[in-house]
Design an enzyme around this catalytic site. Structure first.
Site, PDB file in Angstrom:
ATOM      1  N   SER A 287       7.840  21.630  90.098  1.00 29.35           N
ATOM      2  CA  SER A 287       7.665  23.065  90.297  1.00 29.35           C
ATOM      3  C   SER A 287       6.181  23.386  90.321  1.00 29.35           C
ATOM      4  O   SER A 287       5.377  22.694  89.688  1.00 29.35           O
ATOM      5  CB  SER A 287       8.321  23.839  89.152  1.00 29.35           C
ATOM      6  OG  SER A 287       7.657  23.569  87.934  1.00 29.35           O
ATOM      7  N   ASP A 288       5.818  24.437  91.025  1.00 30.66           N
ATOM      8  CA  ASP A 288       4.487  24.981  90.817  1.00 30.66           C
ATOM      9  C   ASP A 288       4.471  25.531  89.388  1.00 30.66           C
ATOM     10  O   ASP A 288       5.531  25.781  88.797  1.00 30.66           O
ATOM     11  CB  ASP A 288       4.155  26.074  91.846  1.00 30.66           C
ATOM     12  CG  ASP A 288       2.639  26.274  91.986  1.00 30.66           C
ATOM     13  OD1 ASP A 288       1.881  25.867  91.081  1.00 30.66           O
ATOM     14  OD2 ASP A 288       2.212  26.845  93.004  1.00 30.66           O
ATOM     15  N   TRP A 289       3.286  25.714  88.841  1.00 33.60           N
ATOM     16  CA  TRP A 289       3.165  26.006  87.402  1.00 33.60           C
ATOM     17  C   TRP A 289       3.834  27.328  87.024  1.00 33.60           C
ATOM     18  O   TRP A 289       3.376  28.403  87.405  1.00 33.60           O
ATOM     19  CB  TRP A 289       1.686  25.957  87.023  1.00 33.60           C
ATOM     20  CG  TRP A 289       1.252  24.586  86.553  1.00 33.60           C
ATOM     21  CD1 TRP A 289       0.605  24.311  85.385  1.00 33.60           C
ATOM     22  CD2 TRP A 289       1.446  23.314  87.188  1.00 33.60           C
ATOM     23  NE1 TRP A 289       0.397  22.955  85.264  1.00 33.60           N
ATOM     24  CE2 TRP A 289       0.906  22.318  86.342  1.00 33.60           C
ATOM     25  CE3 TRP A 289       2.052  22.891  88.379  1.00 33.60           C
ATOM     26  CZ2 TRP A 289       0.934  20.954  86.654  1.00 33.60           C
ATOM     27  CZ3 TRP A 289       2.083  21.536  88.694  1.00 33.60           C
ATOM     28  CH2 TRP A 289       1.526  20.600  87.837  1.00 33.60           C
TER      29      TRP A 289
END
Ligand SMILES: *[C@@H]1O[C@H](CO)[C@@H](O)[C@H](O)[C@H]1NC(C)=O
Ligand SMILES: *[C@@H]1O[C@H](CO)[C@@H](O)[C@H](O)[C@H]1NC(C)=O
Ligand SMILES: *[C@@H]1O[C@H](CO)[C@@H](O)[C@H](O)[C@H]1NC(C)=O
Ligand SMILES: *[C@@H]1O[C@H](CO)[C@@H](O)[C@H](O)[C@H]1NC(C)=O
Ligand SMILES: *[C@@H]1O[C@H](CO)[C@@H](O)[C@H](O)[C@H]1NC(C)=O
Ligand SMILES: *[C@@H]1O[C@H](CO)[C@@H](O)[C@H](O)[C@H]1NC(C)=O
Ligand SMILES: *[C@@H]1O[C@H](CO)[C@@H](O)[C@H](O)[C@H]1NC(C)=O
Ligand SMILES: *[C@@H]1O[C@H](CO)[C@@H](O)[C@H](O)[C@H]1NC(C)=O
Ligand SMILES: *[C@@H]1O[C@H](CO)[C@@H](O)[C@H](O)[C@H]1NC(C)=O
Ligand SMILES: *[C@@H]1O[C@H](CO)[C@@H](O)[C@H](O)[C@H]1NC(C)=O
Ligand SMILES: *[C@@H]1O[C@H](CO)[C@@H](O)[C@H](O)[C@H]1NC(C)=O
Length: 869
Positions: A287-289
């Site tokens: 995932s992106d952060w």
């Protein structure tokens, strides 16, 4: 990715519910469900060895150990921006995931490379590859396992897009070539490349919920939805990802936004369907952060790793995976084969690039302090302290050479009249504008490079790193000008027009530096929330150019910018004799500007985007206002972005995509076009091979008691562990019938790939060479120079399908000495000549006559040929 918590109002905001969403959803076409997640290792080929090793490794793991591999430990819970759990029993370390695509973020003794957009502007495949290789060497020296780059999205749909500069330019083919070269360069050095951001993450405004509510957009209830049609999704946005996967990218990062009303990190159509089936992706998806929005649902939709491990908030310690994944497997909601696949994909990536715990360096820096000693887990209140920075000098010879070479070749000369450049025969030189000089705050004075003071080397946000220095034009040019016997004066105040005019009136040549900056949406710089508010130069740059040009007949403009700017107020002024573009050139940008201005090298960069005469000439703009709780970004321009749009509507740009001048002249001639003998040229490609059988390990689940916190580990508050409490263990019931599985949910693995899939990057038949084009490039001028031969295709007519007037499908840069010539050969693949047919869900090769257009920009076509199928 972002980094620090703008203090989160998400709990409050979450209550501004989603009620209108149900109504809206009916009006838009939602992403269809695609289940199950295709398991890794079903495609026979270059991943075989990695899967053999990964399966053996994972077969030996306990449930908790598997969960550890897939889950981040939480924000600031380790040295890197992302840290996975470890497997102490096997001596397997926590993996270090670190920004950025321009250099190592948050450390010291690293290089700040020219950004992606500058790299795209070189149109030089060797430099794309070598830059990535140099960057990976530095990452490895610092002990980074996973480099969070290359960035090939945003593709640059809107010229104001805040992060366009991190990627390679507004054309999918250019992005694809650069992505391919970057992944090869990174992974050859043994570092895992992360291709990002998947997908349609084209603006910063409203990309996340809490971040934008905190910036005052309180009507927002969810991130924007990019509503992309099937053809544009594949021909524009997924195209460069296919190249990255073809190159073997071992990881992909899903993005913050939604696509067709479903979060990109929870969208089964995108991850299970397009990425893992159609594009045959064998690595893992992270995932992106804090871009993950659910636990079980994301995992079923194909997410393999949660980063940084917290759920919605920075260092909130409330994970979607970690302990929750342990519970979800024990209660049966996530089938054990899916967890095995997640862990196996991560380990396959690890083995694919050849990492080994015995030899691979461990992190020797902290992302959260530059001091030698400090907290080991700054995200928790009870962190032990110790030596966290070893100050390893990561910069090697390759970095030093490449950082300058890319900066030099990225400079685009767009105007040169009256022999203004290269500078010669002058004695009195003056420089103007703050962008010519250093920032008064120093190279790293603004956190995350979040200001536009002094020389602009890169934009702002997570795609940055700390400058070891940044060379400004004043510093670089002063020495050279003085050595050449010139006088050298400057006025660096952008607003003191009186002093600027006084100097301008007394010198031979005036060089005015103007700039424009943008970055990631978590910071606001001079009123720009990530995306630029307009396309004008910052700091009233137009006024400075006008003031100087009114006094000096030889005014040269240097633009340090993250993208196109509006230069209409002065570009036709006869006193503005030359203009050059320095596009996010990194730490050596001043050297590169110097080298081009003085003619130490001939410029060879080409614009990786179109510069319009008017902002309204572009097909799309950023959406700046929340008119609905879930902003709807309708990609109604479809495949007609950038030059395709200008061609379609016959709009004359100021400077077109692919344009750039040289100090020498070239002649491109003698085109020859040959179709490959023996290649299949049927309308549809051959069907891909079937998947190889997968072994679904139906292991007996351990008793929930085995997942309880061991007595002997330190339990740091907010640290994300795989363990559960005793009372949770008591309450878990294995029950596969109660979870509300999404519509279309299935657990039956496919035996056949999608007809467009079956190989890394898609159907292997798409990579067959169907035609070869050759041309001769002669240097007809008097200095050494490099030219970029560009190949555009005009497609045959197909009923009901609209094609661009021309589409970039090949380029090659050649360096040629005066009086010499070189032959350039360009392969056209089936993929290059096909379009995505929505009804037949396949790439089809149109019947009829293809025109091959060759030129040195998208509007200077000087040779043409053709062939037919
Ligand atoms: C499994 O773990 C044991 C240690 O518990 C180790 O000796 C063995 O090499 C491991 N096997 C694999 C395939 O990793
Ligand atoms: C999971 O990872 C953490 C953090 O690295 C480590 O302390 C713990 O021992 C690991 N748990 C297992 C079961 O390996
Ligand atoms: C939020 O929406 C309401 C109702 O549509 C509107 O009156 C208000 O101006 C909006 N607020 C903002 C900050 O956009
Ligand atoms: C997404 O929405 C667009 C626009 O409504 C539609 O054309 C397209 O088919 C949808 N894509 C998917 C994957 O459903
Ligand atoms: C699991 O996730 C839920 C929802 O985010 C959260 O409230 C809960 O604390 C998590 N459970 C554990 C054990 O981390
Ligand atoms: C199983 O556990 C997960 C994680 O806590 C939870 O999201 C899911 O709803 C649970 N399943 C059921 C049927 O309760
Ligand atoms: C530095 O940058 C900030 C933000 O971009 C701006 O407000 C300020 O005026 C600048 N200072 C100087 C000295 O240029
Ligand atoms: C060009 O420069 C000269 C001074 O050298 C000035 O007289 C003239 O007005 C300038 N022209 C423009 C268009 O600014
Ligand atoms: C996006 O498309 C939908 C469906 O066609 C339409 O109802 C909506 O008004 C459009 N939104 C914008 C902002 O153009
Ligand atoms: C267009 O291409 C031709 C042939 O390569 C070249 O001579 C000419 O200078 C080019 N024009 C521009 C504006 O670059
Ligand atoms: C494993 O197999 C048994 C027996 O076939 C079955 O009852 C059980 O549901 C399976 N478990 C999983 C997690 O698939």
């Amino acid at each position: 990715m972002k980094h620090y918590g703008i203090q989160i109002l998400w709990l409050v905001a979450a209550q501004i519910i989603v009620s209108s969403f149900a109504v809206q959803a009916e009006r838009y076409i939602p992403s269809p469900p695609v289940y199950p997640a295709p398991m890794g290792g079903m495609i026979d080929g270059e991943w075989n060895d990695a899967y053999t090793k990964a399966r053996a490794f994972v077969a030996n793991l306990t449930l908790l150990e598997k969960v550890n591999i897939t889950s981040g430990t939480g924000w600031q819970m380790g040295p890197c921006v992302g840290n996975t759990g470890s497997i102490p029993r096997l001596g397997f370390p926590s993996l270090c995931l670190q920004d950025s695509p321009t250099g190592i973020r948050y450390t010291d003794l690293n290089t700040v490379f020219p950004a992606g957009l500058a790299t795209g502007a070189t149109f030089n495949k060797d430099l794309m590859y070598l830059r990535a290789k140099a960057m990976a060497q530095e990452n490895k020296a610092k002990g980074i396992n996973v480099l969070l780059g290359p960035c090939m999205g945003p593709i640059g749909r809107a010229p104001e897009g805040g992060r366009n500069w991190e990627a390679f330019g507004s054309d999918p083919y250019l992005q694809g070539v650069a992505a391919y070269q970057s992944v090869i360069g990174i992974q050859e050095e043994g570092v895992i490349a992360t291709s990002k951001h998947f997908i349609a993450n084209e603006q910063e405004h409203f990309r996340q919920h809490q971040e934008w509510v905190a910036q005052g957009f309180t009507n927002l209830s969810e991130p924007y939805s990019s509503n992309v049609d099937e053809r544009a999704l594949r021909e524009i946005y997924a195209w460069p990802f296919a190249d990255a996967i073809r190159a073997g990218t071992a990881s992909v990062m899903c993005s913050y936004n939604q696509v067709n009303q479903s979060q990109a990190c929870q969208n089964s159509y995108l991850m299970n369907g397009i990425l893992k089936d159609e594009l045959g992706f064998q690595g893992f998806v992270m995932s992106d952060w804090n871009g993950q929005r659910s636990g079980v649902a994301s995992v079923l939709a194909g997410l393999d790793m949660s980063m940084p491990g917290d759920g919605l908030g920075w260092a909130d310690g409330i994970p979607y995976l970690g302990s929750n994944l342990t519970i979800a497997v024990l209660n049966g909601s996530v089938p054990i084969w899916r967890l095995d696949d997640m862990a196996t994909r991560v380990m396959a990536a690890y083995f694919k690039v050849g990492q080994d715990p015995k030899t691979y360096p461990v992190p020797n820096f902290s992302s959260f302090t530059l001091a030698t000693h400090g907290p080991i887990y700054p995200g928790t209140t009870e962190s032990p302290s110790g030596k966290v920075n070893y100050h390893v000098n990561a910069r090697g010879d390759l970095s030093r050479e490449i950082v300058r070479a890319v900066a030099q070749e990225s400079i685009v000369l767009v105007k040169n009249t009256k022999n203004a450049l290269p500078l010669s025969g002058i004695t009195k030189l003056g420089l103007f504008g703050s962008a010519a000089g250093p920032s008064p705050l120093g190279p790293n004075g603004c956190p995350e490079r979040g200001c536009a003071n002094g020389t602009i080397g890169i934009g702002w946000g997570s795609g940055t790193s700390n400058f070891p220095y940044i060379m400004s034009a004043v510093e670089a040019m002063g020495i050279e000008a003085i050595n050449r016997g010139m006088t050298f004066e400057y006025v660096l105040d952008d607003y003191d027009l009186t002093t600027a005019e006084t100097l301008a009136a007394t010198i031979d040549t005036a060089i005015v530096f103007i700039s424009a900056d943008s970055g990631e949406g978590f910071m606001v710089v001079e009123g720009n929330h990530g995306d630029r508010n307009d396309l004008y130069a910052f700091h009233s740059g137009d006024d400075l150019v006008a003031a100087v040009a009114a006094q000096n007949e030889n005014t040269i403009v240097v633009i340090e910018s993250v993208g196109a700017i509006d230069m209409e107020s002065w570009i036709e002024n006869g006193n503005v004799t030359a203009v050059l573009y320095a596009i996010t050139g990194g730490q050596d940008v001043g050297f590169a500007i110097n080298d081009v201005l003085f003619g130490n090298i001939s410029p060879s960069g080409k614009l990786p985007f179109t510069i319009a005469k008017h902002r309204k000439d572009y097909p799309v703009d950023v959406m700046y206002k929340v008119e609905q709780p879930v902003p709807q970004l309708n990609f109604t321009e479809e495949i007609f972005i950038d030059y395709r749009h200008f061609d379609k509507y016959k709009i004359k740009p100021r400077y077109e995509f692919g344009y750039g001048l040289s100090y020498t002249t070239f002649n491109i001639s003698t085109i020859s076009v040959t179709t490959a003998t023996g290649a299949a040229t049927d309308e549809a490609p051959a069907l891909p091979p079937p998947y190889s059988a997968v072994v679904i390990t139906n292991e007996t689940l351990p008793h929930a008691k085995s997942a309880v916190y061991p007595a002997d580990i330190p339990r740091y508050p907010k640290y994300v562990y795989p363990y559960i409490t005793k009372s949770t263990a008591h309450s878990i019931k294995y029950d596969r019938s109660s979870y509300p599985y999404p519509k279309g949910y299935s657990e039956e693995q496919p035996t056949l790939p999608s007809i467009v899939g079956g190989g890394s990057g898609g159907n292997p038949a798409l990579w067959e060479v169907l035609a070869v084009v050759e041309v001769t490039v002669a240097n007809t001028g008097s200095v050494l120079g490099a030219e970029v031969v560009q190949l555009y295709i005009a497609y045959p007519e197909v009923k009901g399908v609209e094609f661009p007037v021309k589409t970039l499908r090949g380029f090659e840069k050649v360096s040629v000495a005066p009086g010499q010539s070189a032959t350039v050969s360009l392969n056209l693949l089936r993929r290059d000549l096909s379009y995505y047919d929505v009804a037949r869900r396949n790439w089809l090769l149109p019947r009829g006559r293809y025109t091959v257009l060759i030129g040195n920009s998208s509007r200077n076509i000087t040779e043409a040929g053709s062939f037919s199928f």
